[in-house]
Scaffold this motif. Structure first.
Motif, PDB file in Angstrom:
ATOM      1  N   MET A   1      19.104  46.945  39.091  1.00 33.36           N
ATOM      2  CA  MET A   1      19.876  45.736  39.336  1.00 33.36           C
ATOM      3  C   MET A   1      21.303  45.938  38.867  1.00 33.36           C
ATOM      4  O   MET A   1      21.574  46.808  38.043  1.00 33.36           O
ATOM      5  N   SER A   2      22.211  45.144  39.387  1.00 39.02           N
ATOM      6  CA  SER A   2      23.606  45.240  38.986  1.00 39.02           C
ATOM      7  C   SER A   2      24.246  43.865  39.088  1.00 39.02           C
ATOM      8  O   SER A   2      23.830  43.029  39.876  1.00 39.02           O
ATOM      9  N   GLY A   3      25.271  43.627  38.240  1.00 40.27           N
ATOM     10  CA  GLY A   3      25.962  42.350  38.245  1.00 40.27           C
ATOM     11  C   GLY A   3      27.357  42.496  38.820  1.00 40.27           C
ATOM     12  O   GLY A   3      28.033  43.497  38.603  1.00 40.27           O
ATOM     13  N   SER A   4      27.777  41.479  39.554  1.00 38.03           N
ATOM     14  CA  SER A   4      29.101  41.480  40.145  1.00 38.03           C
ATOM     15  C   SER A   4      29.563  40.034  40.269  1.00 38.03           C
ATOM     16  O   SER A   4      28.836  39.095  39.945  1.00 38.03           O
ATOM     17  N   SER A   5      30.778  39.852  40.755  1.00 40.79           N
ATOM     18  CA  SER A   5      31.320  38.510  40.949  1.00 40.79           C
ATOM     19  C   SER A   5      31.594  38.278  42.428  1.00 40.79           C
ATOM     20  O   SER A   5      32.081  39.184  43.120  1.00 40.79           O
ATOM     21  N   ILE A   6      31.256  37.093  42.909  1.00 35.66           N
ATOM     22  CA  ILE A   6      31.596  36.716  44.275  1.00 35.66           C
ATOM     23  C   ILE A   6      32.357  35.391  44.233  1.00 35.66           C
ATOM     24  O   ILE A   6      32.364  34.691  43.226  1.00 35.66           O
ATOM     25  N   THR A   7      33.007  35.075  45.334  1.00 29.92           N
ATOM     26  CA  THR A   7      33.768  33.828  45.452  1.00 29.92           C
ATOM     27  C   THR A   7      33.094  32.937  46.476  1.00 29.92           C
ATOM     28  O   THR A   7      32.715  33.393  47.562  1.00 29.92           O
ATOM     29  N   ILE A   8      32.953  31.659  46.134  1.00 27.31           N
ATOM     30  CA  ILE A   8      32.303  30.678  47.009  1.00 27.31           C
ATOM     31  C   ILE A   8      33.315  29.602  47.366  1.00 27.31           C
ATOM     32  O   ILE A   8      34.024  29.084  46.491  1.00 27.31           O
ATOM     33  N   ALA A   9      33.395  29.259  48.631  1.00 29.52           N
ATOM     34  CA  ALA A   9      34.300  28.195  49.077  1.00 29.52           C
ATOM     35  C   ALA A   9      33.691  26.841  48.745  1.00 29.52           C
ATOM     36  O   ALA A   9      32.531  26.573  49.066  1.00 29.52           O
ATOM     37  N   ALA A  10      34.476  25.985  48.094  1.00 26.46           N
ATOM     38  CA  ALA A  10      34.015  24.630  47.799  1.00 26.46           C
ATOM     39  C   ALA A  10      34.081  23.790  49.069  1.00 26.46           C
ATOM     40  O   ALA A  10      34.960  23.972  49.914  1.00 26.46           O
ATOM     41  N   LYS A  11      33.159  22.857  49.195  1.00 27.93           N
ATOM     42  CA  LYS A  11      33.092  22.040  50.414  1.00 27.93           C
ATOM     43  C   LYS A  11      34.276  21.105  50.558  1.00 27.93           C
ATOM     44  O   LYS A  11      34.596  20.663  51.670  1.00 27.93           O
ATOM     45  N   ASP A  12      34.927  20.776  49.430  1.00 31.83           N
ATOM     46  CA  ASP A  12      36.052  19.847  49.482  1.00 31.83           C
ATOM     47  C   ASP A  12      37.373  20.536  49.192  1.00 31.83           C
ATOM     48  O   ASP A  12      38.349  19.907  48.784  1.00 31.83           O
ATOM     49  N   GLY A  13      37.421  21.855  49.410  1.00 28.26           N
ATOM     50  CA  GLY A  13      38.642  22.604  49.211  1.00 28.26           C
ATOM     51  C   GLY A  13      38.618  23.412  47.932  1.00 28.26           C
ATOM     52  O   GLY A  13      37.984  23.033  46.955  1.00 28.26           O
ATOM     53  N   GLY A  14      39.338  24.514  47.946  1.00 32.25           N
ATOM     54  CA  GLY A  14      39.351  25.394  46.797  1.00 32.25           C
ATOM     55  C   GLY A  14      38.166  26.338  46.813  1.00 32.25           C
ATOM     56  O   GLY A  14      37.399  26.402  47.782  1.00 32.25           O
ATOM     57  N   SER A  15      37.995  27.097  45.743  1.00 35.52           N
ATOM     58  CA  SER A  15      36.897  28.044  45.640  1.00 35.52           C
ATOM     59  C   SER A  15      36.577  28.281  44.178  1.00 35.52           C
ATOM     60  O   SER A  15      37.369  27.966  43.284  1.00 35.52           O
ATOM     61  N   PHE A  16      35.412  28.841  43.947  1.00 36.74           N
ATOM     62  CA  PHE A  16      34.987  29.130  42.580  1.00 36.74           C
ATOM     63  C   PHE A  16      34.203  30.434  42.571  1.00 36.74           C
ATOM     64  O   PHE A  16      33.687  30.888  43.599  1.00 36.74           O
ATOM     65  N   SER A  17      34.127  31.036  41.391  1.00 37.20           N
ATOM     66  CA  SER A  17      33.443  32.316  41.254  1.00 37.20           C
ATOM     67  C   SER A  17      31.984  32.110  40.888  1.00 37.20           C
ATOM     68  O   SER A  17      31.578  31.034  40.426  1.00 37.20           O
TER      69      SER A  17
END
Length: 234
Positions: A1-17
């Motif tokens: 297994m390995s860990g990484s970071s992805i970015t998710i688009a927020a439904k009301d604008g912006g994004s979060f990791s």
């Protein structure tokens, strides 16, 4: 297994990791959204994701405090960190948190290497949000550890249409006996809901390194969690 970071688009604008942990091997696997405590996406939450990846799941931990301050990563080891954690707890918008959890669920369902099934597991604040996730999203199975304030949102219970398991600490300083009784009364009639009570245990009994950590109870709760996900996400 390995860990990484992805970015998710927020439904009301912006994004979060989000922290992403993948299992070894190439077979399609169910995904599990890990819902944070009040300390952010810290080593404990990343450890939960790594544990689940080791058990064969794609685990994803969204940064639910991003609207307040992105990248919160603190511990429960100092008064200053506890003060900050409770400040974040008070500032957190739970309605928007559910929107972000649902966005994470949707992304998790379509990640390469997943089979379309998505579960969720949450702790403390995340245990509360896990209950709401079961009631307000299309998640396939949900587990909540010592959720705080579930008794205040039992009006959402009719929305629970997929299996939900709750781990309750009998001596939880944040969930008094009357609140526990209200939860049991409010959810006990739903055959989709399973409630386990851990006698003599206090809040966060499964948080490794925490003041109330109890290995025997944590191991039992974690085994029940894995059995539950195996039954409903396979």
């Amino acid at each position: 297994m390995s860990g990484s970071s992805i970015t998710i688009a927020a439904k009301d604008g912006g994004s979060f990791s989000a922290y992403l942990a993948r299992p070894a091997g190439g077979a399609p696997a169910p995904a599990i959204v890990v819902i944070q405590e009040i300390f952010g996406v810290n080593a404990v939450m990343r450890g939960v994701a790594d544990w689940l990846a080791g058990e064969g799941y794609v685990a994803i931990v969204p940064d639910l405090f991003w609207r307040i301050e992105p990248g919160i990563d603190i511990t429960d080891q100092s008064k200053a960190e506890w003060d900050r954690a409770f400040q974040l707890f008070g500032a957190f918008d739970r309605d928007k948190g559910i929107i972000d959890i649902d966005a994470t669920r949707a992304v998790a369902a379509t990640l390469p290497g997943t089979n379309g099934k998505v579960g969720a597991v949450g702790y403390c604040l995340g245990g509360h949000m896990a209950y709401r996730t079961a009631a307000e999203t299309a998640v396939d199975a949900t587990v909540g550890y010592y959720g705080v304030g579930i008794n205040d949102v039992l009006h959402l219970a009719p929305g629970i249409r997929k299996p939900l398991m709750l781990h309750v600490a009998e001596k939880d300083g944040f969930v008094p006996p009357e609140a526990q009784a209200k939860i049991a009364d409010g959810l006990g009639g739903n055959p989709l809901v399973t409630i386990h009570t851990y006698l003599g245990q206090d809040h966060a009994f499964a948080r490794i390194g925490g003041a109330h950590y109890d290995q025997a109870s944590a191991d039992l709760a974690n085994r029940r969690t894995l059995d539950f996900f195996a039954a409903h996400l396979g």
